[in-house]
Design an enzyme around this catalytic site. Structure first.
Site, mmCIF file in Angstrom:
data_model
loop_
_atom_site.group_PDB
_atom_site.id
_atom_site.type_symbol
_atom_site.label_atom_id
_atom_site.label_comp_id
_atom_site.label_asym_id
_atom_site.label_seq_id
_atom_site.Cartn_x
_atom_site.Cartn_y
_atom_site.Cartn_z
ATOM 1 N N TYR A 161 147.318 -67.434 -95.677
ATOM 2 C CA TYR A 161 148.577 -67.765 -95.723
ATOM 3 C C TYR A 161 148.951 -69.097 -95.464
ATOM 4 O O TYR A 161 148.542 -69.465 -94.252
ATOM 5 C CB TYR A 161 149.689 -66.836 -95.026
ATOM 6 C CG TYR A 161 149.784 -65.421 -95.811
ATOM 7 C CD1 TYR A 161 148.755 -64.459 -95.465
ATOM 8 C CD2 TYR A 161 150.939 -65.048 -96.549
ATOM 9 C CE1 TYR A 161 148.874 -63.210 -96.066
ATOM 10 C CE2 TYR A 161 150.929 -64.010 -97.211
ATOM 11 C CZ TYR A 161 149.919 -63.070 -96.897
ATOM 12 O OH TYR A 161 150.126 -61.596 -97.456
ATOM 13 N N TYR A 195 142.882 -58.896 -98.324
ATOM 14 C CA TYR A 195 142.316 -59.582 -97.345
ATOM 15 C C TYR A 195 142.035 -58.762 -95.977
ATOM 16 O O TYR A 195 142.597 -57.590 -96.081
ATOM 17 C CB TYR A 195 143.036 -60.912 -96.482
ATOM 18 C CG TYR A 195 144.443 -60.438 -96.182
ATOM 19 C CD1 TYR A 195 145.071 -60.063 -95.085
ATOM 20 C CD2 TYR A 195 145.314 -60.971 -97.287
ATOM 21 C CE1 TYR A 195 146.062 -59.846 -95.161
ATOM 22 C CE2 TYR A 195 146.861 -60.657 -97.224
ATOM 23 C CZ TYR A 195 147.061 -60.131 -95.882
ATOM 24 O OH TYR A 195 148.639 -59.938 -95.579
ATOM 25 N N ARG A 216 143.579 -54.947 -96.689
ATOM 26 C CA ARG A 216 144.759 -54.839 -97.347
ATOM 27 C C ARG A 216 144.302 -55.147 -98.645
ATOM 28 O O ARG A 216 143.589 -56.036 -99.049
ATOM 29 C CB ARG A 216 145.857 -56.013 -96.801
ATOM 30 C CG ARG A 216 146.198 -55.819 -95.283
ATOM 31 C CD ARG A 216 147.863 -55.990 -95.458
ATOM 32 N NE ARG A 216 148.693 -55.090 -96.209
ATOM 33 C CZ ARG A 216 150.013 -55.357 -96.545
ATOM 34 N NH1 ARG A 216 150.561 -56.328 -96.288
ATOM 35 N NH2 ARG A 216 150.451 -54.318 -97.151
ATOM 36 N N HIS A 219 148.687 -58.318 -102.983
ATOM 37 C CA HIS A 219 150.010 -58.045 -102.802
ATOM 38 C C HIS A 219 150.817 -59.643 -102.653
ATOM 39 O O HIS A 219 150.447 -60.526 -102.081
ATOM 40 C CB HIS A 219 150.295 -57.158 -101.529
ATOM 41 C CG HIS A 219 150.209 -57.573 -100.242
ATOM 42 N ND1 HIS A 219 148.852 -57.573 -99.761
ATOM 43 C CD2 HIS A 219 150.936 -58.518 -99.223
ATOM 44 C CE1 HIS A 219 149.043 -58.178 -98.460
ATOM 45 N NE2 HIS A 219 150.041 -58.774 -98.203
ATOM 46 N N HIS A 221 154.597 -60.604 -101.100
ATOM 47 C CA HIS A 221 155.761 -60.105 -100.378
ATOM 48 C C HIS A 221 157.077 -60.924 -100.685
ATOM 49 O O HIS A 221 157.302 -61.729 -101.286
ATOM 50 C CB HIS A 221 155.816 -60.825 -98.870
ATOM 51 C CG HIS A 221 154.656 -60.345 -98.152
ATOM 52 N ND1 HIS A 221 154.722 -59.277 -97.193
ATOM 53 C CD2 HIS A 221 153.319 -60.512 -97.982
ATOM 54 C CE1 HIS A 221 153.579 -58.978 -96.650
ATOM 55 N NE2 HIS A 221 152.696 -59.825 -96.983
#
Lengths: 308, 308
Positions: A161, A195, A216, A219, A221
């Site tokens: 991120y 990740y 995970r 996805h 958010h």
């Protein structure tokens, strides 16, 4: 020690609290947690060496800044969602877009635009797959909500991120989109990768010591909000991800895995200014109207704020 | 949520553990602590804002390095002592010098000498009161133990410990004394002051929010060890301290408040090379013989080690 002996000790400790000092609520919570911990030490015969190992773990987790990730990994953050669901259900609020966990990687202050935004800075266009996601923000009665705020953030192809990964450009893959007069939003981005928790970190240490993985599925958010509505915190997942239903954070939920189609039509590809097929996802967000008498969903937690 | 619903959720979370991955012991401990925490959140209706405040607290406590102090302040470290006492009693070990908490301020590597040591570097002689402490290290049968190791550390007049307080000289008020051929030890130092937990730190924040103070009475720490004996971790306190029986860490114990006398005899004062009266404390340490089948008292925890 017997329960009676432990209770006696706890009573002695609690007796040092001043009746009018501090917060009755914090006392209630701290004393409950302490009682449980004393009982656990006794019941499981936890030895001093084990206790101090635990203390070291807690210290390191703070220094690594991983408590948010741990809260997700042990299912506590998901549990808070289920409790909010239950509270809403009791208040007669049902349906709508399911909520799921926020995770610890939101950053406030992303660039804002109306109707449309491109999330990626272009650096991963060659390696990655372009996707468009679009739909409406509607209320319980399916009425479109103009000027609703759709905050979106996701990882890059490396599963990282921006902001936390300083190698990315500022606010890469983070935008705030205001719905247009018809309640529509759309964005273009690069399909993110799944990740794992940071290698060598506290979350990985905890999970591996209880025989669990820290992966995970990929996805995206969202925070979705509008005046007069309950704020929605959610994610969407992508079909086919090996961890789709095996998320270490227990965040995948029915209703949050939209159909993803591949657009191969040359005309449409050209229209988007692309030279290859792209993915497209239609997804509407349904917000509940605010109602009195239940907790709101605007959660206060420590969040990063990028200095622009 | 009902207990059955929560248990179902916990079962789902625990089902992600691999039977042969990680440690069964860690699983047992983590799953117990998590179950208690889920129940607590439900029973006390802990809201997300409260939960994330707790997460912030845990993070800050790690960053401040205060978990050791918190463990003392909530009585957990004292509880571990009581459990060791009980285990010894069951194994037939009684009497001897009472143990009490180590606290988080030991530093390994202090200068070693035989029979006698002066602990203070002289900087507080004018403001402070000189004291001598002496006695024997003996075994369960009251036989003196030559070559026993007495590690001693205490605070200065400001209530601060060298190493953690970098304004003090290296190893000030920290020494390792080896008992002489008759099992005797003696040291000279300056009577320490009591102190409070660090202002603005996590321990103070926790204690004040439950209406408690964070004060400790003045005290001196000891590790006493000898081959074939159980290591003793203890402290002595000083009579008359306002916090003597109101220690925030619950460490004061019967048998650890020795009689302190003031020596005013001119001859004796001169003998010590002093020009004023001084305090004197006689105290023998009684060590238990090692025995099979119970946990030893050599506790592993993260400790500071000064680079000499």
């Amino acid at each position: 020690m017997t329960r009676a002996q432990i209770d006696g000790l706890l009573k002695k400790i609690e007796s040092t609290e001043q009746p009018n000092g501090g917060s009755e609520r914090v006392k209630e919570i701290v004393n409950r947690i302490m009682r449980d911990l004393f009982y656990t030490i006794e019941d499981l015969d936890i030895q001093p060496d084990e206790f101090w190992q635990g203390i070291n773990f807690l210290t390191e987790a703070g220094q690594n800044g991983e408590y948010g990730l741990i809260a997700a990994g042990v299912g506590l953050e998901h549990f808070l969602d289920l409790r909010l669901d239950e509270e809403e259900e009791k208040a007669g609020i049902t349906g709508g877009t399911p909520r799921t966990i926020e995770g610890p990687l939101y950053v406030a202050g992303a660039p804002k635009s109306v109707g449309f935004a491109r999330l990626d800075d272009g650096t991963e266009v060659e390696e990655g797959e372009v996707f468009f996601m679009q739909g409406k923000v509607v209320d319980d009665n399916n009425n479109p909500i103009p000027n609703a705020i759709v905050e979106v953030w996701h990882a890059n192809l490396k599963g990282c991120y921006s902001y936390f990964d300083q190698s990315q450009s500022e606010f890469n893959l983070r935008r705030t989109i205001v719905t247009d007069e018809n309640g529509n939003y759309q964005f273009r981005s690069i399909l993110p990768s799944g990740y794992a928790v940071p290698p060598g970190g506290s979350t990985e240490k905890l999970l591996s010591s209880i025989g669990r993985h820290g992966n995970r599925p990929s996805h995206v958010h969202f925070f979705v909000s509008a005046p007069g509505c309950r704020k929605l915190t959610t994610q969407i997942n992508f079909e086919g991800d090996p961890y789709l239903w095996d998320d270490f954070a227990f965040a995948t939920r029915e209703g949050l895995v939209p159909t993803q189609i591949t657009i191969t039509d040359a005309e449409k590809i050209k229209e988007k200014g692309l030279d290859r097929p792209y993915s497209s996802i239609d997804f509407d967000f349904t917000l509940h109207k605010e109602i009195e008498g239940i907790h709101d969903t605007e959660v206060e937690r420590l969040r990063a704020e990028a200095l622009v």
